[in-house]
Write a protein that holds these residues in place. Structure first.
Motif, PDB file in Angstrom:
ATOM      1  N   SER A 136      11.713   8.409 -27.529  1.00  0.00           N
ATOM      2  CA  SER A 136      12.088   7.613 -26.536  1.00  0.00           C
ATOM      3  C   SER A 136      10.832   7.733 -26.239  1.00  0.00           C
ATOM      4  CB  SER A 136      12.282   7.863 -25.709  1.00  0.00           C
ATOM      5  OG  SER A 136      12.386   8.719 -25.004  1.00  0.00           O
ATOM      6  N   ASP A 137       9.430   5.738 -26.311  1.00  0.00           N
ATOM      7  CA  ASP A 137       8.706   6.328 -25.803  1.00  0.00           C
ATOM      8  C   ASP A 137       8.919   5.806 -24.323  1.00  0.00           C
ATOM      9  OD1 ASP A 137       7.244   4.585 -25.171  1.00  0.00           O
ATOM     10  OD2 ASP A 137       7.119   3.140 -26.623  1.00  0.00           O
ATOM     11  N   ARG A 163       6.712   4.195 -21.754  1.00  0.00           N
ATOM     12  CA  ARG A 163       6.852   3.422 -21.246  1.00  0.00           C
ATOM     13  C   ARG A 163       7.728   2.925 -20.679  1.00  0.00           C
ATOM     14  NH1 ARG A 163       2.787   1.125 -26.060  1.00  0.00           N
ATOM     15  NH2 ARG A 163       4.301   2.158 -27.638  1.00  0.00           N
ATOM     16  N   GLU A 209       3.486  -4.493 -28.202  1.00  0.00           N
ATOM     17  CA  GLU A 209       4.391  -2.951 -27.539  1.00  0.00           C
ATOM     18  C   GLU A 209       3.513  -2.681 -26.754  1.00  0.00           C
ATOM     19  OE1 GLU A 209       8.143  -1.140 -29.743  1.00  0.00           O
ATOM     20  OE2 GLU A 209       5.677  -0.447 -29.832  1.00  0.00           O
ATOM     21  N   ARG A 261       1.550   1.881 -18.607  1.00  0.00           N
ATOM     22  CA  ARG A 261       0.720   3.242 -19.710  1.00  0.00           C
ATOM     23  C   ARG A 261       0.577   4.219 -19.334  1.00  0.00           C
ATOM     24  NH1 ARG A 261      -4.177  -0.653 -21.244  1.00  0.00           N
ATOM     25  NH2 ARG A 261      -3.361  -0.217 -19.098  1.00  0.00           N
TER      26      ARG A 261
END
Length: 377
Positions: free
Chosen positions: A2-3, A5, A158, A168
């Motif tokens: 998973s990201d 952000r 992105e 971020r």
């Protein structure tokens, strides 16, 4: 994997944009491609003590409806949809597409009728928002299709999206948007006493009456990212001509080089380099479609490129955008329409704005710091 952000964006939407409280019923709307963000918003809503539910739709359904639905089916509104508008405390709308041109082949008249039929639900929910009974926020989940529109790789896009939202790893998003809110509020107050604005630029000389209308700061509570100040012009007091240098995008379809002429507050002449039939069909959607519902200054100077996505493009620092159609009741707007079509005028290199005859904006920037304009008038 998973990201992080995405998770940070979900938390920002729940805790800052919507400020969800325990027990509040929130619906999360998105297409299947947006499931990663749907998941993180759902998680953040649970942690806030809210009651989340989701509405995830396959991307092809809208096109199937436009092509195959009967006239009755095309404009049908279910009772359950009317009930939800009355009962929901908040809605998150996630805009995400696998194909941003999916509706390009749909008949313009059917698109207009479909949009107009759902406006009653939207108007009712906005009434509840203006009465502080409900909340809404819209955001973008980056996809390959939107990256292509923006002429970036997915990784670059992105980074562009999450940087604009300030989610971020190194960012403190809530602190950032609170600072933006303070600055934009001061700028909005500067314009409260203005009676008329005049926009001058290439093929543009437009006068708009704004006396008696309030201005709002778009500070991340309704859109994420955000960064504009806006009002609804007086409906009968727009005069002159304007040329929109960026393509006007509506439901994924672009109209190039739109030029409009106003008399008595209404569009009396309109032409474009492309898609004139689409332009005319939207202008003829209803009686209010030829009247301006919004005037806004783009104030997010971190967004500096055109991406074919109005969520970002209308905030480009140094631009002005106007919207045909529905106005904002909260600022005093009176125009009703099934249309709300934002069009962007780029004033960054050659543009001026006058407030009651005084030059206040030049080459994409206000000439005085916030709080000084009103004091100097």
């Amino acid at each position: 994997m998973s990201d992080p952000r995405v998770a940070k964006l979900g938390e920002l939407l729940v805790n800052y944009s919507l400020a969800l409280q325990p027990g509040k019923l929130v619906r999360i709307d998105g297409a299947t491609v947006a499931v990663p963000l749907v998941t993180e918003i759902y998680r953040a809503a649970l942690r806030a003590g809210a009651l989340p539910r989701t509405r995830i739709e396959a991307e092809e359904l809208e096109l199937i409806s436009l092509k195959e639905a009967s006239d009755e089916q095309l404009v049908f509104i279910a009772d359950v949809d009317r009930q939800e508008v009355e009962e929901l405390d908040a809605i998150v709308t996630i805009w995400a597409d696998r194909n941003t041109r999916a509706l390009s082949g749909a008949e313009p008249d059917r698109v207009s009728r479909r949009i107009a039929s759902r406006r009653q639900l939207i108007n009712r929910f906005w009434e509840r928002i203006d009465a502080d009974e409900a909340a809404w926020v819209g955001t973008r989940f980056p996809t390959e299709a939107h990256a292509q529109d923006a002429e970036m790789s997915l990784a670059e896009y992105e980074e562009f999206v999450y940087s604009a939202c300030h989610v971020r790893e190194q960012d403190d998003p809530v602190a950032h948007w609170r600072g933006v809110s303070s600055e934009l509020e001061a700028r909005a107050r500067d314009l409260e006493t203005v009676r008329e604005l005049r926009i001058v630029g290439p093929d543009t000389d437009l006068r708009l009456g704004v006396e008696g209308r309030s201005w709002l700061a778009a500070d991340g509570k309704l859109n994420m990212p955000d960064g504009e100040i806006f009002t609804s012009p007086v409906e009968t007091e727009t005069e002159g001509e304007i040329r929109f240098s960026f393509p006007a995008i509506f439901h994924g379809r672009g109209v190039e080089d739109v030029r409009l002429r106003f008399e008595g507050g209404r569009v009396v002449a309109a032409e474009a380099k492309t898609a004139n039939d689409y332009l005319r069909s939207l202008l003829d959607m209803d009686d209010g479609a030829r009247v301006l519902g919004e005037l806004a200054f783009g104030m997010n100077y971190e967004i500096d490129r055109f991406t074919r996505d109005i969520l970002f493009d209308e905030k480009i620092g140094g631009t002005i955008h106007l919207a045909l159609g529905a106005s904002f009741k909260k600022v005093g707007g009176e125009n009703d329409s099934g249309l709300h079509w934002d069009m962007i005028c780029d004033l960054r290199s050659d543009g001026e704005v006058y407030a009651d005859g005084e030059l206040v904006w030049q080459a994409g920037r206000f000439l005085q710091e916030p709080g000084l304009v009103a004091a100097a008038r």
